[in-house]
Scaffold this motif. Structure first.
Motif, short mmCIF file in Angstrom:
data_model
loop_
_atom_site.label_atom_id
_atom_site.label_comp_id
_atom_site.label_asym_id
_atom_site.label_seq_id
_atom_site.Cartn_x
_atom_site.Cartn_y
_atom_site.Cartn_z
N ASN A 142 -5.51 28.05 -9.54
CA ASN A 142 -5.23 29.46 -10.39
C ASN A 142 -3.64 30.05 -9.73
O ASN A 142 -3.75 31.34 -9.44
CB ASN A 142 -5.70 30.64 -9.32
N GLY A 143 -3.13 29.41 -9.38
CA GLY A 143 -1.25 29.44 -9.56
C GLY A 143 -1.16 29.84 -8.15
O GLY A 143 0.18 30.49 -7.65
N LYS A 144 -2.24 29.38 -6.81
CA LYS A 144 -1.88 29.75 -5.71
C LYS A 144 -1.91 27.89 -4.78
O LYS A 144 -2.82 27.71 -5.19
CB LYS A 144 -3.01 30.24 -4.99
N PRO A 145 -0.74 28.05 -4.48
CA PRO A 145 -0.31 26.53 -3.80
C PRO A 145 -0.89 26.70 -2.41
O PRO A 145 -1.14 27.24 -1.80
CB PRO A 145 1.24 26.83 -3.02
N CYS A 146 -1.36 25.33 -2.38
CA CYS A 146 -2.15 25.00 -1.15
C CYS A 146 -2.59 23.06 -1.02
O CYS A 146 -2.98 22.76 -2.23
CB CYS A 146 -3.85 26.08 -1.43
N ASP A 147 -2.08 22.77 0.28
CA ASP A 147 -2.39 21.80 1.12
C ASP A 147 -2.93 20.64 2.04
O ASP A 147 -2.85 20.21 2.33
CB ASP A 147 -1.31 20.78 0.32
N SER A 148 -3.83 22.05 2.02
CA SER A 148 -4.53 22.22 3.41
C SER A 148 -5.15 23.29 4.09
O SER A 148 -5.04 23.63 3.25
CB SER A 148 -3.19 22.53 5.07
N GLY A 149 -5.91 22.11 5.14
CA GLY A 149 -7.18 23.68 5.30
C GLY A 149 -7.26 23.67 5.82
O GLY A 149 -7.75 22.48 7.09
N GLN A 150 -8.31 24.25 6.99
CA GLN A 150 -9.32 24.35 8.09
C GLN A 150 -10.13 24.95 8.06
O GLN A 150 -10.58 25.30 7.23
CB GLN A 150 -8.86 25.09 9.14
N ILE A 151 -11.33 24.62 9.03
CA ILE A 151 -12.47 24.04 8.94
C ILE A 151 -12.50 25.13 10.64
O ILE A 151 -12.60 24.55 11.55
CB ILE A 151 -13.60 23.36 8.80
N VAL A 152 -13.40 25.91 10.33
CA VAL A 152 -13.56 27.23 11.86
C VAL A 152 -15.53 26.54 12.19
O VAL A 152 -15.48 27.44 11.33
CB VAL A 152 -13.07 28.25 11.22
N SER A 167 -17.75 14.16 28.85
CA SER A 167 -16.02 13.67 28.55
C SER A 167 -15.55 13.86 26.96
O SER A 167 -14.82 14.46 26.74
CB SER A 167 -14.97 12.82 28.89
N ASN A 168 -16.93 13.23 25.92
CA ASN A 168 -16.94 13.25 24.37
C ASN A 168 -17.35 14.67 24.07
O ASN A 168 -16.99 14.70 23.23
CB ASN A 168 -16.85 12.37 23.77
N TYR A 169 -17.62 15.57 24.39
CA TYR A 169 -18.11 16.47 24.49
C TYR A 169 -17.79 18.01 23.56
O TYR A 169 -16.45 17.78 25.08
CB TYR A 169 -19.57 16.72 25.30
N PRO A 170 -17.42 18.81 23.09
CA PRO A 170 -16.27 19.93 22.73
C PRO A 170 -17.09 20.31 23.59
O PRO A 170 -17.65 20.96 24.28
CB PRO A 170 -17.17 19.95 21.17
N GLU A 171 -15.81 21.20 24.50
CA GLU A 171 -15.32 21.59 25.47
C GLU A 171 -15.65 22.92 24.86
O GLU A 171 -15.98 24.12 26.23
CB GLU A 171 -13.77 21.93 25.74
N HIS A 172 -15.25 24.04 24.08
CA HIS A 172 -15.71 25.13 23.25
C HIS A 172 -16.66 25.49 22.38
O HIS A 172 -16.56 24.31 22.02
CB HIS A 172 -14.22 26.12 23.28
N PRO A 173 -17.71 26.27 22.70
CA PRO A 173 -18.26 26.07 21.16
C PRO A 173 -17.98 26.65 19.93
O PRO A 173 -18.38 26.90 18.40
CB PRO A 173 -19.47 28.13 21.54
N VAL A 174 -16.64 26.55 19.34
CA VAL A 174 -16.35 27.02 18.33
C VAL A 174 -15.20 25.54 18.51
O VAL A 174 -14.17 25.56 19.28
CB VAL A 174 -15.64 27.64 18.22
N ALA A 175 -14.72 25.36 17.39
CA ALA A 175 -14.04 24.17 17.15
C ALA A 175 -13.24 24.47 15.68
O ALA A 175 -13.45 24.81 15.05
CB ALA A 175 -14.04 22.79 17.55
N VAL A 176 -11.72 24.00 15.16
CA VAL A 176 -10.39 24.16 14.57
C VAL A 176 -10.64 22.49 14.15
O VAL A 176 -9.95 21.83 14.36
CB VAL A 176 -9.02 24.85 15.05
N ILE A 177 -11.35 22.11 12.58
CA ILE A 177 -11.41 20.79 12.63
C ILE A 177 -9.68 21.40 11.07
O ILE A 177 -9.41 22.22 10.29
CB ILE A 177 -11.95 20.61 11.99
N ASP A 178 -8.48 20.36 11.25
CA ASP A 178 -7.21 20.69 10.53
C ASP A 178 -7.36 19.62 9.34
O ASP A 178 -8.29 18.33 9.23
CB ASP A 178 -6.43 20.53 10.83
N PHE A 179 -7.10 19.86 8.09
CA PHE A 179 -7.09 18.80 6.84
C PHE A 179 -5.29 18.87 6.39
O PHE A 179 -5.09 20.02 5.93
CB PHE A 179 -8.21 18.50 6.13
N HIS A 180 -4.86 17.66 6.19
CA HIS A 180 -3.70 18.20 5.02
C HIS A 180 -3.48 17.30 3.95
O HIS A 180 -4.36 15.85 4.03
CB HIS A 180 -2.56 17.45 6.48
N PHE A 181 -3.16 17.50 2.84
CA PHE A 181 -3.28 16.58 1.29
C PHE A 181 -2.21 16.27 0.67
O PHE A 181 -1.47 17.28 0.38
CB PHE A 181 -4.38 16.74 0.91
#
Length: 292
Positions: A142-152, A167-181
């Protein structure tokens, strides 16, 4: 889909579970495709026969509430909030998707998810990566450049106590997962979706009883394990994927082998079309434990 109310929940709760959604011929959402092709066909074929109780929709409502609040929150001029997009697929099919936020300045798409802590602990992000890649492809078409994303990711069962001591447990109740393609990765995902729609076109021609099972990932399948056990010991000495290896080890330690059957958690606990699925009928249909 029909919504029942066996527990007599308040009317607003029940009404929030209802939807005026009607399937569009030859159009499937990216999340539906990623959820299993046989399931997608059965959902479409038996849509008006489906039924779900309002009590089973609590997390669905929670997720909708989160999206609604974030959608209505202030955003900058280069941030586009929740937009519906489509991507043409072979055979006249269309793949659709609705992202939560597109940042044109960073050329990044963002999607909010509610999830269990299990997903973060085991880094099971393949479905998220594929979904974000699909949004990138739709935006680019649709003409909008995009090559990365985030899951909140909003972790609905997060434990502050466990976060302090594990030690391996998430520190906070929200996490940001980054993806780059890169271009090769986006081409891979595009072909993956094109192949899926090619397979879907074939599956739609089959009768219910002829449909193959969804792939193991979509069924949340766990393999059968062979546990080497010793008398007087509750825990296994060792788990094996191969029975012959387990038998040899059991002989060596003077023990025995206990078979721990694999299962399909999504089929047994979370599939609303299992009653029409041949795979479920053959494996779990007469097994009352599947409902436990």
């Amino acid at each position: 889909m029909q919504v029942s109310n066996i527990f007599g929940l308040p009317t607003p709760f029940v009404e929030a579970c209802k939807s005026d959604y009607e399937p569009t011929p030859k159009r499937y959402s990216v999340t539906t495709i990623l959820g299993g092709l046989t399931k997608a066909v059965l959902q479409r074929r038996h849509f008006h026969e489906l039924s779900e109780d309002a009590s089973e929709s609590v997390w669905k409502i929670f997720g909708q509430a989160v999206h609604k609040i974030l959608e209505e929150s202030p955003h900058s001029e280069h941030e586009e909030v929740e937009n519906f997009l489509t991507l043409d697929m072979p055979g006249g099919y269309t793949m659709s998707g609705r992202f939560d936020l597109y940042d044109s300045e960073r050329q990044t798409v963002v999607d909010y998810k509610t999830c269990s802590v299990y997903k973060l602990l085991y880094h099971e992000f393949d479905d998220w990566a594929a979904q974000v890649a699909a949004y990138c492809l739709m935006l680019r078409a649709n003409g909008k450049p995009c090559d990365s994303g985030q899951i909140v990711a909003i972790i609905k069962d997060h434990s502050k106590a466990k976060a302090k001591f594990e030690s391996n447990y998430p520190e906070h109740p929200v996490a940001v997962i980054d993806f780059h393609f890169d271009e090769d990765q986006l081409a891979y995902y595009e072909q993956m979706f094109r192949d899926a729609f090619g397979a879907l076109r074939h599956l739609e021609k089959l009768a219910d009883e002829e449909l193959p099972p969804c792939d193991p990932e979509s069924r949340w399948a766990t393999p059968t394990k062979y546990a080497v056990m010793k008398k007087g010991r509750k825990r296994a000495v060792k788990l094996y994927d191969d029975k012959a290896e387990a038998d040899i080890h059991a002989i060596q330690v003077g023990g025995y082998v206990e078979i721990r059957e694999g299962t399909d958690r999504k089929c047994t606990d979370y599939c609303g079309v299992c009653q029409w699925c041949r795979y479920w009928q053959d494996r779990y249909g007469s097994d009352s434990s599947a409902d436990e």
